[in-house]
Design an enzyme around this catalytic site. Sequence first.
Site, mmCIF file in Angstrom:
data_model
loop_
_atom_site.group_PDB
_atom_site.id
_atom_site.type_symbol
_atom_site.label_atom_id
_atom_site.label_comp_id
_atom_site.label_asym_id
_atom_site.label_seq_id
_atom_site.Cartn_x
_atom_site.Cartn_y
_atom_site.Cartn_z
ATOM 1 N N PHE A 1 0.824 -1.223 0.000
ATOM 2 C CA PHE A 1 0.000 0.000 0.000
ATOM 3 C C PHE A 1 0.846 1.256 0.000
ATOM 4 O O PHE A 1 0.475 2.272 0.573
ATOM 5 C CB PHE A 1 -1.003 -0.036 1.171
ATOM 6 C CG PHE A 1 -1.780 -1.314 1.203
ATOM 7 C CD1 PHE A 1 -2.736 -1.576 0.231
ATOM 8 C CD2 PHE A 1 -1.511 -2.287 2.147
ATOM 9 C CE1 PHE A 1 -3.418 -2.779 0.215
ATOM 10 C CE2 PHE A 1 -2.188 -3.497 2.132
ATOM 11 C CZ PHE A 1 -3.144 -3.745 1.172
ATOM 12 N N VAL B 1 -5.548 1.653 -11.878
ATOM 13 C CA VAL B 1 -6.582 0.938 -11.135
ATOM 14 C C VAL B 1 -6.299 0.941 -9.623
ATOM 15 O O VAL B 1 -7.175 1.238 -8.814
ATOM 16 C CB VAL B 1 -6.704 -0.519 -11.655
ATOM 17 C CG1 VAL B 1 -7.426 -1.402 -10.661
ATOM 18 C CG2 VAL B 1 -7.444 -0.535 -12.990
ATOM 19 N N GLU C 1 -4.937 2.574 -7.124
ATOM 20 C CA GLU C 1 -5.161 3.607 -6.109
ATOM 21 C C GLU C 1 -6.480 4.347 -6.297
ATOM 22 O O GLU C 1 -6.885 5.132 -5.442
ATOM 23 C CB GLU C 1 -3.997 4.609 -6.140
ATOM 24 C CG GLU C 1 -2.717 3.978 -5.641
ATOM 25 C CD GLU C 1 -1.479 4.748 -6.062
ATOM 26 O OE1 GLU C 1 -0.901 5.414 -5.207
ATOM 27 O OE2 GLU C 1 -1.097 4.676 -7.246
ATOM 28 N N GLN D 1 -9.209 -4.696 -6.861
ATOM 29 C CA GLN D 1 -8.415 -3.512 -6.562
ATOM 30 C C GLN D 1 -9.309 -2.333 -6.186
ATOM 31 O O GLN D 1 -9.055 -1.627 -5.218
ATOM 32 C CB GLN D 1 -7.567 -3.141 -7.780
ATOM 33 C CG GLN D 1 -6.400 -4.073 -8.007
ATOM 34 C CD GLN D 1 -5.379 -3.926 -6.900
ATOM 35 O OE1 GLN D 1 -4.852 -2.850 -6.649
ATOM 36 N NE2 GLN D 1 -5.115 -5.000 -6.205
ATOM 37 N N ARG E 1 -9.213 0.241 -20.587
ATOM 38 C CA ARG E 1 -9.424 -1.193 -20.766
ATOM 39 C C ARG E 1 -9.001 -1.927 -19.492
ATOM 40 O O ARG E 1 -7.955 -1.619 -18.920
ATOM 41 C CB ARG E 1 -8.543 -1.673 -21.932
ATOM 42 C CG ARG E 1 -8.613 -3.161 -22.175
ATOM 43 C CD ARG E 1 -7.527 -3.590 -23.152
ATOM 44 N NE ARG E 1 -7.678 -4.991 -23.508
ATOM 45 C CZ ARG E 1 -6.719 -5.731 -24.055
ATOM 46 N NH1 ARG E 1 -5.549 -5.182 -24.327
ATOM 47 N NH2 ARG E 1 -6.925 -6.991 -24.341
ATOM 48 N N ILE F 1 2.324 -7.332 -5.585
ATOM 49 C CA ILE F 1 2.172 -7.099 -4.140
ATOM 50 C C ILE F 1 0.793 -7.522 -3.662
ATOM 51 O O ILE F 1 0.355 -7.154 -2.566
ATOM 52 C CB ILE F 1 2.451 -5.623 -3.795
ATOM 53 C CG1 ILE F 1 1.555 -4.671 -4.615
ATOM 54 C CG2 ILE F 1 3.908 -5.301 -4.060
ATOM 55 C CD1 ILE F 1 1.741 -3.197 -4.251
HETATM 56 N N1 MCN Z 1 -5.642 -3.873 -13.602
HETATM 57 C C1 MCN Z 1 -6.552 -4.176 -14.602
HETATM 58 N N2 MCN Z 1 -6.729 -3.310 -15.651
HETATM 59 C C2 MCN Z 1 -6.017 -2.158 -15.741
HETATM 60 C C3 MCN Z 1 -5.068 -1.848 -14.747
HETATM 61 C C4 MCN Z 1 -4.892 -2.737 -13.681
HETATM 62 O O1 MCN Z 1 -7.201 -5.220 -14.535
HETATM 63 N N3 MCN Z 1 -6.223 -1.328 -16.738
HETATM 64 C C5 MCN Z 1 -5.512 -4.737 -12.414
HETATM 65 C C6 MCN Z 1 -4.445 -5.820 -12.558
HETATM 66 O O2 MCN Z 1 -4.824 -6.966 -11.835
HETATM 67 C C7 MCN Z 1 -3.235 -5.160 -11.889
HETATM 68 C C8 MCN Z 1 -3.860 -4.354 -10.784
HETATM 69 O O3 MCN Z 1 -5.138 -3.955 -11.288
HETATM 70 O O4 MCN Z 1 -2.334 -6.112 -11.392
HETATM 71 C C9 MCN Z 1 -3.091 -3.098 -10.345
HETATM 72 O O5 MCN Z 1 -2.595 -2.409 -11.458
HETATM 73 P P1 MCN Z 1 -2.067 -0.905 -11.405
HETATM 74 O O6 MCN Z 1 -3.188 0.028 -11.207
HETATM 75 O O7 MCN Z 1 -1.180 -0.698 -12.573
HETATM 76 O O8 MCN Z 1 -1.185 -0.818 -10.066
HETATM 77 P P2 MCN Z 1 0.281 -1.437 -9.815
HETATM 78 O O9 MCN Z 1 0.427 -2.721 -10.476
HETATM 79 O O10 MCN Z 1 1.305 -0.372 -10.058
HETATM 80 O O11 MCN Z 1 0.182 -1.736 -8.255
HETATM 81 C C10 MCN Z 1 0.453 -0.753 -7.285
HETATM 82 C C11 MCN Z 1 -0.824 -0.131 -6.721
HETATM 83 C C12 MCN Z 1 -0.463 0.837 -5.682
HETATM 84 S S1 MCN Z 1 0.477 2.151 -6.166
HETATM 85 C C13 MCN Z 1 -0.823 0.642 -4.363
HETATM 86 S S2 MCN Z 1 -0.430 1.821 -3.199
HETATM 87 C C14 MCN Z 1 -1.569 -0.536 -3.991
HETATM 88 C C15 MCN Z 1 -2.350 -1.090 -5.099
HETATM 89 O O12 MCN Z 1 -1.665 -1.181 -6.240
HETATM 90 N N4 MCN Z 1 -1.116 -1.403 -3.068
HETATM 91 C C16 MCN Z 1 -1.687 -2.650 -2.949
HETATM 92 N N5 MCN Z 1 -3.130 -2.157 -4.811
HETATM 93 C C17 MCN Z 1 -2.745 -3.029 -3.826
HETATM 94 N N6 MCN Z 1 -3.344 -4.242 -3.706
HETATM 95 C C18 MCN Z 1 -2.872 -5.122 -2.782
HETATM 96 N N7 MCN Z 1 -3.470 -6.337 -2.678
HETATM 97 N N8 MCN Z 1 -1.828 -4.829 -1.982
HETATM 98 C C19 MCN Z 1 -1.226 -3.622 -2.028
HETATM 99 O O13 MCN Z 1 -0.196 -3.356 -1.256
HETATM 100 MO MO1 MOS Z 2 1.332 3.304 -4.258
HETATM 101 S S1 MOS Z 2 1.073 4.581 -2.674
HETATM 102 O O1 MOS Z 2 1.970 4.537 -5.357
HETATM 103 O O2 MOS Z 2 2.746 2.461 -3.774
#
Ligand code: MCN
Ligand code: MOS
Length: 754
Positions: free
Chosen positions: A239, A719, A721, A654, A644, A465
């Site tokens: 997080f 997605v 945050e 998420q 998408r 994560i």
């Molecule tokens: N996804 C999707 N379609 C999209 C984008 C994303 O289906 N267009 C889905 C996917 O399953 C992807 C997930 O959402 O793996 C997260 O994608 P994204 O928004 O790109 O985020 P990140 O992969 O960069 O993950 C980090 C983000 C952040 S910054 C925090 S803070 C956070 C979050 O993810 N911490 C988490 N969600 C969390 N979820 C869990 N379980 N644990 C954390 O610590």
């Molecule tokens: Mo998320 S707070 O950008 O790791």
Amino acid sequence: MDTAEKSYQALGEKRERGDGTVKVTGQATYAVEHQPENVVHGVVIQSTVASGRIIRMETEKARQAPGVLAVYTHLNSLKINKPTRIADGGAAQSTYTPIQDERIIHNGQNIGLVVAETFEQATWAASLVETEYETDEALIYPDDPRAERKENSATNIDLGDAHQAMAQAEVKIKGRYATPREYNVPMEPHACIASWQDEKMTVWEPSQWVMGAQTEIAEWLGIDVGQVRIISPYVGGGFGSKPVPYTHVALACVASRALGRPIKVSLTRPQTFTGLGGRPATIQNLEMGATRDGKILAIIHDGLSDTSLIDTFAEGTNKVTGRLYAVPNVYSRHYVAAINTVTPGWMRAPGENPSAFGLEVAMDEMACELGIDPLEFRLRNWADHDYQLNAPWSTRRLKEAYAAAAEAFGWEKRSMAPRSMREGRELIGWGMATATYPVSRSPAEAKLIFHSDGSLVVQSAGADIGTGTYTILAQTAAEVLQIPSRSIRVELGDTDLPRAGVAGGSQLAGNLTAAVHKTAEAMREKLFTLATESPGSPLFQAARDGLVLRDGAVVVKNQPERAVRYDQLVKLNDSLTLSVLSGTFSQDESEEDRDEAVHSMSKMTRPEAFSAHSWGAQFVEVRVDEDFGTVRVKRMVSAFDSGRLYNPQLARSQWIGGMVMGLGQALLEGGVIDPRNARVINNNLADYLIAVNADVPEIVTIDVGEPDHHATLMGGKAVGELGIVGMAAAISNAVYHATGKRVRDLPLSLDKLI
Ligand code: MCN
Ligand code: MOS
């Protein structure tokens, strides 16, 4: 056969998480659960005062205690170099280096490490260390006038002439909005194993960014990045709290190097409240001026967040102020106030989250003042482009989100006046807010490997994560290579794997699906080449442009009997496997540039010609007990535009994760700091409350996105945050609607309502 009939559970389809079973059945090994031979245990000692210096540290009793190998303090100072901050092109969130001197800048500061054969021995010995301090008066709260304030000019907004426009506005509101220090509290606390062997440092460390961890550890130790390996296949949540290692990891590394043995260092849950930061407290003053018929003319806004005495971390309270609505005149500044605290850091939607709390509560106040429905008020101030950047939106399906969420919620049945809806002793409140999160991009690499049995492995250093990275990367490769995603093995979270940046800023999914997609396309070309150019191939000399991939084979279009399976092609290749390394770096980028891009954040960009963001409309119903002031959230309905979706099931997980976290933020969370000594009083999960299942009602999410290829290669937007951004404001607005009481400082605890 029509491919639509046959599902590979490829990108864009629903599928459960591949790592889900191993995590919930205990098969996934977290960092500190590894059992290296000959391992020792380190326990961190933390300061008990907030400001001053250590004048005596008595370690002899601890040294004599059973099993103790060493007690490290500033007195026998093992050298730890200052790391470079993320903002300066490095990977550190804090530049504090423990045990280098006697200075104390916050309560709970890591000031020593006791190492023993067992954890119990180290814990006992740590309790025998006596520390005496000379204390100074501490700066405890961000609004202390003695605290040094610095302007965070990077987020200044100067649109039009806000002061002049405000003077002319017919209707004005002004409020002070505040959020307390909040803590990420992932289930897996911060705990690592460091092992120095053969001039190399291997660290098992839960990480959102293994290559950032590698950078910071190499700097601490004064060694090359190539001498450090970070292993982090599973992370029990971050997080925002696990982008880079904190000082207990520095202590583990130098201790392992000094002792020549692997060492485990785990912070206790209370120690995590000061061993690292959390979301800093924020205070905002926001003034809004509008015409009688509901057009916003001006916003004047200043915000403040706290930071440590040594580092500037800014929780930009104006990140969304100039962006959500068509406001021609905006003046906004954000300041940081340096106090005696650990350097704060990221927590889900840093900046956007408190920024939306201020603006979206203010929007509700103005709507009430004008007697306009809060949703209608937002629509009257619809921004057809990004006023702050003066750029077109890439995509912005926010009107669709408002409409879909309002309909699912039944918003048109809302009565305007506060305290006008009730059921028995329960006051009913309906509130809403807008959410947004920007799209960021960073280049990355991936490797695809076919083995001789036809099985496929996808590799990248990026993290999962708990988000679904493992799963969506299998789905990305499945889409291009036309094999079931469940048959694909994905390997992540290791600096030995191909280069990738941070799982932060909700961008990793976009970055890595793009990298894997490109690599899979390169693999497809390689398969075509092998199929048509290997003399042993049944498709030798077939026309390349007549080929397609289907069901694990290269096939001649419309002649399904003319095919060669991937496992056969691997055997035709010269080696035992068939692999391709590729990604989204431009071809002329040097190795050094690529390294820099993933070891720092200096090459993170936003789409250029367009302003690209995810959007959301968040509606809630609360019930407030009229006698006791207790608030329950009864319903949460949100519609989101994240472009998408790579996997709608995981995107929903998420979104609702963010919404639940927002519920906790609204009603429960907040660090309580002792005014006498700046100690975090509620530094454990019994006293620092977060939302649990019993707090969480039915949640409805609606996807209104469409592919946005201006935003990312694969069309998805942020997605992770997004779901938290508008929740606290929507809940605060609903509580006002229920009770007529406007609470502008979080959490919305019952003492503020009765
Ligand atoms: N996804 C999707 N379609 C999209 C984008 C994303 O289906 N267009 C889905 C996917 O399953 C992807 C997930 O959402 O793996 C997260 O994608 P994204 O928004 O790109 O985020 P990140 O992969 O960069 O993950 C980090 C983000 C952040 S910054 C925090 S803070 C956070 C979050 O993810 N911490 C988490 N969600 C969390 N979820 C869990 N379980 N644990 C954390 O610590
Ligand atoms: Mo998320 S707070 O950008 O790791």
